[in-house]
Write a protein that holds these residues in place. Sequence first.
Motif, PDB file in Angstrom:
ATOM      1  N   GLY A 135       0.737  -1.406  -0.374  1.00 59.15           N
ATOM      2  CA  GLY A 135      -0.018   0.009  -0.063  1.00 59.15           C
ATOM      3  C   GLY A 135       1.241   1.277   0.008  1.00 59.15           C
ATOM      4  N   THR A 136       0.181   2.097   0.569  1.00 57.97           N
ATOM      5  CA  THR A 136       1.560   3.949   0.738  1.00 57.97           C
ATOM      6  C   THR A 136       2.135   3.522   1.426  1.00 57.97           C
ATOM      7  N   GLU A 137       2.500   2.736   2.600  1.00 60.74           N
ATOM      8  CA  GLU A 137       3.808   2.023   2.771  1.00 60.74           C
ATOM      9  C   GLU A 137       4.950   2.061   1.951  1.00 60.74           C
ATOM     10  N   PHE A 138       4.916   1.939   1.214  1.00 60.55           N
ATOM     11  CA  PHE A 138       5.810   1.387  -0.165  1.00 60.55           C
ATOM     12  C   PHE A 138       6.788   2.771  -0.304  1.00 60.55           C
ATOM     13  N   TRP A 139       6.141   4.132  -0.431  1.00 63.78           N
ATOM     14  CA  TRP A 139       6.443   5.124  -0.851  1.00 63.78           C
ATOM     15  C   TRP A 139       6.869   6.576   0.084  1.00 63.78           C
ATOM     16  N   ASP A 140       5.748   6.331   1.540  1.00 61.39           N
ATOM     17  CA  ASP A 140       5.976   7.073   3.314  1.00 61.39           C
ATOM     18  C   ASP A 140       7.520   6.960   3.209  1.00 61.39           C
ATOM     19  N   ILE A 141       7.408   8.411   3.280  1.00 64.90           N
ATOM     20  CA  ILE A 141       8.852   9.117   3.275  1.00 64.90           C
ATOM     21  C   ILE A 141       9.512   8.478   4.739  1.00 64.90           C
ATOM     22  N   ASP A 142       8.460   8.407   5.577  1.00 63.01           N
ATOM     23  CA  ASP A 142       8.761   7.937   7.564  1.00 63.01           C
ATOM     24  C   ASP A 142       8.978   6.332   7.161  1.00 63.01           C
ATOM     25  N   ASN A 143       7.988   5.689   7.143  1.00 68.07           N
ATOM     26  CA  ASN A 143       8.391   4.367   6.835  1.00 68.07           C
ATOM     27  C   ASN A 143       8.393   3.817   5.860  1.00 68.07           C
ATOM     28  N   GLY A 144       8.715   4.233   4.880  1.00 67.58           N
ATOM     29  CA  GLY A 144       9.387   3.778   3.248  1.00 67.58           C
ATOM     30  C   GLY A 144       9.976   3.257   3.424  1.00 67.58           C
ATOM     31  N   ARG A 145      10.598   2.326   2.952  1.00 72.84           N
ATOM     32  CA  ARG A 145      11.541   1.384   2.666  1.00 72.84           C
ATOM     33  C   ARG A 145      12.564   1.680   1.918  1.00 72.84           C
ATOM     34  N   ASP A 146      13.977   1.678   1.892  1.00 75.71           N
ATOM     35  CA  ASP A 146      14.624   1.461   0.787  1.00 75.71           C
ATOM     36  C   ASP A 146      14.856  -0.173   0.135  1.00 75.71           C
ATOM     37  N   TRP A 147      15.139  -0.096  -1.252  1.00 72.49           N
ATOM     38  CA  TRP A 147      15.345  -1.441  -1.624  1.00 72.49           C
ATOM     39  C   TRP A 147      16.891  -1.180  -3.161  1.00 72.49           C
ATOM     40  N   LYS A 148      17.359  -2.110  -3.520  1.00 70.10           N
ATOM     41  CA  LYS A 148      18.186  -2.244  -4.135  1.00 70.10           C
ATOM     42  C   LYS A 148      17.251  -2.495  -5.521  1.00 70.10           C
ATOM     43  N   LEU A 149      18.387  -1.581  -6.256  1.00 71.52           N
ATOM     44  CA  LEU A 149      18.304  -1.690  -7.874  1.00 71.52           C
ATOM     45  C   LEU A 149      19.160  -2.678  -8.457  1.00 71.52           C
ATOM     46  N   LYS A 150      19.186  -3.564  -8.446  1.00 74.34           N
ATOM     47  CA  LYS A 150      20.157  -4.571  -9.376  1.00 74.34           C
ATOM     48  C   LYS A 150      20.088  -4.163 -10.930  1.00 74.34           C
ATOM     49  N   LYS A 151      21.711  -4.110 -11.400  1.00 72.33           N
ATOM     50  CA  LYS A 151      21.538  -3.964 -12.320  1.00 72.33           C
ATOM     51  C   LYS A 151      22.550  -5.365 -12.774  1.00 72.33           C
ATOM     52  N   LEU A 152      22.010  -5.656 -14.304  1.00 72.69           N
ATOM     53  CA  LEU A 152      22.361  -6.956 -14.490  1.00 72.69           C
ATOM     54  C   LEU A 152      23.467  -6.480 -16.227  1.00 72.69           C
ATOM     55  N   VAL A 153      24.104  -7.208 -16.604  1.00 72.84           N
ATOM     56  CA  VAL A 153      23.961  -6.877 -17.849  1.00 72.84           C
ATOM     57  C   VAL A 153      25.357  -8.196 -18.417  1.00 72.84           C
TER      58      VAL A 153
END
Length: 168
Positions: A135-153
């Motif tokens: 839900g909106t927790e995904f992009w919440d500034i305080d309760n949001g989450r950090d994500w790894k964006l993995k680049k594969l080449v």
Amino acid sequence: KVGEDTYRAWEKGDNLIRILPHWDVKKRSNGDELFFARRLVHYLPTPGRDGGQYNAPIRCLKDDQEENCPACNVFSHLKKAQSKKANDFRPTERYLYNIIDYGSKGGQQTEPSVVVYAAPFSIHKEVMNWVEELGTEFWDIDNGRDWKLKKLVDASKGARNGTSYKLM
């Protein structure tokens, strides 16, 4: 236009980011907040500062402005001529997100900065799956989450076809 101040070439491997709310919150017809913007862009060959060449993202003028787009005209002409170069000018769908980029450039750690990330459809699909779960927790500034964006080449397939991303 997505320029150098809002875009960076992701490092191969893990890149740490946080997706933020859209700066201009809009609502969909069902009442959900729209935290991204869908755009068509062209990636046009451009000389780099280092003398090399890279593909610079340029917004397609036909997207929602209904203007004549020179890059689309070139794409159409080359496609009719069955030229292999046509794909160099084809419009590509991207989803723009405001993110905090915790990453590095050239192997050097940088200060976190807010940038616009032009995500391919594959990442957008993953984001929407996570939004459905969180839900909106995904992009919440305080309760949001950090994500790894993995680049594969996969260098054997070339830069355009051999690069893929995974959100974790």
